[in-house]
Design a protein around this motif. Structure first.
Motif, PDB file in Angstrom:
ATOM      1  N   PRO B  24       0.777  -1.492  -0.037  1.00  0.00           N
ATOM      2  CA  PRO B  24      -0.208  -0.006  -0.033  1.00  0.00           C
ATOM      3  C   PRO B  24       0.950   1.380  -0.002  1.00  0.00           C
ATOM      4  O   PRO B  24       2.083   1.168   0.678  1.00  0.00           O
ATOM      5  N   SER B  25       0.545   2.298  -0.804  1.00  0.00           N
ATOM      6  CA  SER B  25       1.294   3.465  -0.763  1.00  0.00           C
ATOM      7  C   SER B  25       0.316   4.759   0.018  1.00  0.00           C
ATOM      8  O   SER B  25      -0.851   4.645   0.286  1.00  0.00           O
ATOM      9  N   PHE B  26       0.990   5.536   0.505  1.00  0.00           N
ATOM     10  CA  PHE B  26       0.333   6.902   1.156  1.00  0.00           C
ATOM     11  C   PHE B  26       1.360   8.207   0.766  1.00  0.00           C
ATOM     12  O   PHE B  26       2.361   8.084   0.211  1.00  0.00           O
ATOM     13  N   ASP B  27       0.659   9.329   0.799  1.00  0.00           N
ATOM     14  CA  ASP B  27       1.222  10.492   0.429  1.00  0.00           C
ATOM     15  C   ASP B  27       2.061  11.251   1.749  1.00  0.00           C
ATOM     16  O   ASP B  27       1.146  10.880   2.821  1.00  0.00           O
ATOM     17  N   ILE B  28       3.123  11.513   1.682  1.00  0.00           N
ATOM     18  CA  ILE B  28       3.719  12.317   2.861  1.00  0.00           C
ATOM     19  C   ILE B  28       4.399  13.706   2.381  1.00  0.00           C
ATOM     20  O   ILE B  28       4.580  13.899   1.456  1.00  0.00           O
ATOM     21  N   LYS B  49       6.579  16.895  -1.205  1.00  0.00           N
ATOM     22  CA  LYS B  49       5.424  15.997  -1.468  1.00  0.00           C
ATOM     23  C   LYS B  49       5.614  14.658  -2.109  1.00  0.00           C
ATOM     24  O   LYS B  49       5.972  14.705  -3.434  1.00  0.00           O
ATOM     25  N   LEU B  50       5.629  13.471  -1.368  1.00  0.00           N
ATOM     26  CA  LEU B  50       6.046  12.473  -1.820  1.00  0.00           C
ATOM     27  C   LEU B  50       4.960  11.195  -1.756  1.00  0.00           C
ATOM     28  O   LEU B  50       4.300  11.274  -0.777  1.00  0.00           O
ATOM     29  N   THR B  51       4.971  10.390  -2.690  1.00  0.00           N
ATOM     30  CA  THR B  51       4.222   9.102  -2.527  1.00  0.00           C
ATOM     31  C   THR B  51       5.000   8.058  -2.210  1.00  0.00           C
ATOM     32  O   THR B  51       5.870   7.681  -2.874  1.00  0.00           O
ATOM     33  N   MET B  52       4.725   7.696  -0.993  1.00  0.00           N
ATOM     34  CA  MET B  52       5.708   6.485  -0.570  1.00  0.00           C
ATOM     35  C   MET B  52       5.040   5.110  -0.382  1.00  0.00           C
ATOM     36  O   MET B  52       3.606   5.199  -0.035  1.00  0.00           O
ATOM     37  N   TYR B  53       5.683   4.243   0.176  1.00  0.00           N
ATOM     38  CA  TYR B  53       4.899   2.709   0.120  1.00  0.00           C
ATOM     39  C   TYR B  53       5.213   2.343   1.778  1.00  0.00           C
ATOM     40  O   TYR B  53       6.064   2.940   2.328  1.00  0.00           O
ATOM     41  N   GLY B  54       4.551   1.641   1.994  1.00  0.00           N
ATOM     42  CA  GLY B  54       4.534   1.133   3.717  1.00  0.00           C
ATOM     43  C   GLY B  54       5.717   0.257   4.156  1.00  0.00           C
ATOM     44  O   GLY B  54       5.795   0.227   5.201  1.00  0.00           O
ATOM     45  N   THR B  55       6.701   0.089   3.119  1.00  0.00           N
ATOM     46  CA  THR B  55       7.766  -0.504   3.394  1.00  0.00           C
ATOM     47  C   THR B  55       8.827   0.449   3.482  1.00  0.00           C
ATOM     48  O   THR B  55       9.936   0.141   3.832  1.00  0.00           O
ATOM     49  N   ASP B  56       8.704   1.556   3.252  1.00  0.00           N
ATOM     50  CA  ASP B  56       9.857   2.597   2.969  1.00  0.00           C
ATOM     51  C   ASP B  56      10.076   3.210   4.346  1.00  0.00           C
ATOM     52  O   ASP B  56       9.272   3.246   5.279  1.00  0.00           O
ATOM     53  N   LEU B 106       5.759   6.746  11.715  1.00  0.00           N
ATOM     54  CA  LEU B 106       5.596   8.238  12.046  1.00  0.00           C
ATOM     55  C   LEU B 106       4.231   8.737  11.797  1.00  0.00           C
ATOM     56  O   LEU B 106       3.298   8.304  10.855  1.00  0.00           O
ATOM     57  N   ASP B 107       3.879  10.188  12.203  1.00  0.00           N
ATOM     58  CA  ASP B 107       2.434  10.567  11.925  1.00  0.00           C
ATOM     59  C   ASP B 107       2.628  11.333  10.669  1.00  0.00           C
ATOM     60  O   ASP B 107       3.320  12.347  10.340  1.00  0.00           O
ATOM     61  N   THR B 108       1.838  10.622   9.592  1.00  0.00           N
ATOM     62  CA  THR B 108       2.041  11.172   8.232  1.00  0.00           C
ATOM     63  C   THR B 108       1.237  12.206   7.919  1.00  0.00           C
ATOM     64  O   THR B 108       0.920  12.583   6.721  1.00  0.00           O
ATOM     65  N   SER B 109       0.179  12.427   8.823  1.00  0.00           N
ATOM     66  CA  SER B 109      -0.766  13.660   8.618  1.00  0.00           C
ATOM     67  C   SER B 109      -0.161  14.654   8.648  1.00  0.00           C
ATOM     68  O   SER B 109      -0.630  15.951   7.981  1.00  0.00           O
ATOM     69  N   LYS B 110       1.014  14.958   9.315  1.00  0.00           N
ATOM     70  CA  LYS B 110       1.894  16.257   9.719  1.00  0.00           C
ATOM     71  C   LYS B 110       3.097  16.174   8.659  1.00  0.00           C
ATOM     72  O   LYS B 110       3.391  14.726   8.423  1.00  0.00           O
ATOM     73  N   PRO B 111       3.693  17.171   8.337  1.00  0.00           N
ATOM     74  CA  PRO B 111       5.007  17.289   7.687  1.00  0.00           C
ATOM     75  C   PRO B 111       6.024  16.358   8.639  1.00  0.00           C
ATOM     76  O   PRO B 111       6.007  16.455   9.953  1.00  0.00           O
ATOM     77  N   ILE B 112       6.951  15.449   8.043  1.00  0.00           N
ATOM     78  CA  ILE B 112       7.881  14.927   8.802  1.00  0.00           C
ATOM     79  C   ILE B 112       9.060  15.686   8.775  1.00  0.00           C
ATOM     80  O   ILE B 112       9.808  16.207   7.659  1.00  0.00           O
TER      81      ILE B 112
END
Lengths: 160, 259
Positions: B24-28, B49-56, B106-112
């Motif tokens: 699965p992927s998500f945006d961070i 703004k990056l689209t990353m994967y659950g294993t990243d 990490l909390d991906t709803s906020k900037p890392i």
């Protein structure tokens, strides 16, 4: 862009070597002082717990408790050498313990050497003043003084 | 995977039963502290703004930012698997290895937030000058010193003797501990947890004969007595070394030697 910015070579910020001067480790002071200060902090802490809670217990809980404290109560305590030395130990240990604590805080937080130096001068002067004054009071305290030949007699003073 | 595993709870909703299929992927949003003295003395924050994967991991996000968005993003990394200790950085205010921090934790709803480790001079972006760190490391003589003749075969050590300093052998010199120490931040004169950990590794080694010399070095104005036991170092260590405990053991060894 106008004038090209001056680009320093990596790690060339120091005249003496690769490390920027503010990060150069000074020779370091050998000697036992820091170790003894660390040890004193722990030992005096343990002794102070006994002294302070003993002090609070005798002054606030024994007998009439807090209602008994007045000039006469303190005068009575300091007529006894046991309480003189108890209070003397409490004064010296608490002052040195606290001074050492503030000294480490100054060492940790003051960044400039001159600030560090002057803060410590103020600290040590205040400590010396309080310790000397306190010691004088404990040993020269006279509840029935004679001023200009007149006795200031309270009811707890021995009859003239 | 059973619910009893000790893995940190995932903060990103990964669809259940997705094993074996696509990851699965998500945006961070990756917020990197940028500093380039060749361009400007000013520090700025760049968002990617990056689209990353659950294993990243955070390191993968930095790679993606550097390789696909802005090639000038600078950071150190070597093995990328938590062994070389190159990529220690402050991630969301905590010293971590970028290669051991999974984005999904990490909390991906906020900037890392990604910053260089503190207390060492920043050279560019996430790269700091490690020289002050290694300077104090060299001072504690991190090598075996033995008296007498060299044995013809290996130096034998019992399991118990090896166990004594096992914890401190794990150090990878990433500087996460030293750069999390508030005493080191002040003036950089304190030896720092990492140097003391590596001294501990030899002081308590039964094959080493220079323990006294190292204890004498650490019985210094800037030595172990500056430790305030704030435990920042133990929390920061990516290898889980009990750093504060090791420092306390060195303190006790110095005291035991004196009295």
């Amino acid at each position: 862009m106008s004038a090209a910015p001056e680009i320093r070579a990596p790690r060339s910020t120091s005249q003496t070597g690769r490390v920027a001067p503010q990060y150069l480790r000074s020779g370091g002071a050998r000697g036992q002082f820091e170790m003894l200060a660390w040890l004193f902090m722990r030992l005096s802490g343990i002794v102070l717990v006994v002294l302070i809670f003993g002090h609070l217990f005798v002054n606030l809980l024994v007998g009439e408790g807090i209602h008994a404290i007045d000039f006469g109560f303190v005068a009575g305590k300091w007529a006894d050498p046991f309480w003189q030395f108890w209070d003397l130990a409490m004064l010296w240990l608490a002052m040195l313990h606290g001074t050492n604590g503030v000294r480490t805080i100054i060492n940790d937080y003051a960044e400039r050497d001159s600030v560090r130096f002057w803060l410590k001068v103020v600290l040590y002067a205040a400590t010396a003043l309080i310790v000397i004054l306190g010691t004088l009071v404990i040993f020269t305290f006279d509840p029935c003084p004679v001023i200009d030949g007149v006795r200031h007699v309270a009811d707890y003073c021995p009859a003239p | 995977m059973s619910a009893a595993t000790a893995e940190p709870a995932s903060k990103v909703e990964l669809p259940a039963g997705s094993s074996g299929g696509a990851v699965p992927s998500f945006d961070i949003t990756l917020r990197v502290r940028r500093y380039d003295p060749e361009v400007s003395e000013e520090v700025r924050w760049d968002d990617f703004k990056l689209t990353m994967y659950g294993t990243d991991r955070v390191l993968d996000a930095l790679h993606k930012a550097k390789w696909e968005h802005d090639g000038s993003v600078s950071f150190r990394r070597s093995c990328a698997h938590g062994v070389c200790g190159s990529d220690a950085m402050r991630i969301n205010g905590r010293n971590r290895l970028a290669c051991k921090t999974l984005l999904k934790d990490l909390d991906t709803s906020k900037p890392i937030l990604v910053e260089p480790i503190k207390g060492l001079p920043v050279e560019k972006d996430l790269i700091v000058d490690m020289e002050p760190f290694f300077q104090s490391y060299r001072e504690i003589m991190p090598f075996l010193i033995s008296k007498g003749h060299e044995p013809t075969k290996e130096r034998i050590q019992s399991v118990e003797d090896r166990e004594r300093f096992d914890d401190t052998t794990k150090c990878i010199l990433c500087a996460a501990c030293t750069s999390s120490c508030p005493v080191f931040w002040t003036d950089g004169q304190y030896f720092g947890p990492a140097a003391i950990v590596n001294a501990h590794r030899f002081i308590f080694d039964s094959r080493d004969d220079a323990g006294d010399m190292r204890l004498e070095i650490l019985n210094d104005k800037e030595g172990v007595w500056r430790c305030r036991t704030t435990f920042n170092c133990s929390e920061a260590c990516p290898r889980g070394i009990q750093v504060t405990k090791a420092i306390a053991e060195v303190k006790q060894a110095i005291l035991a030697r004196q009295f």
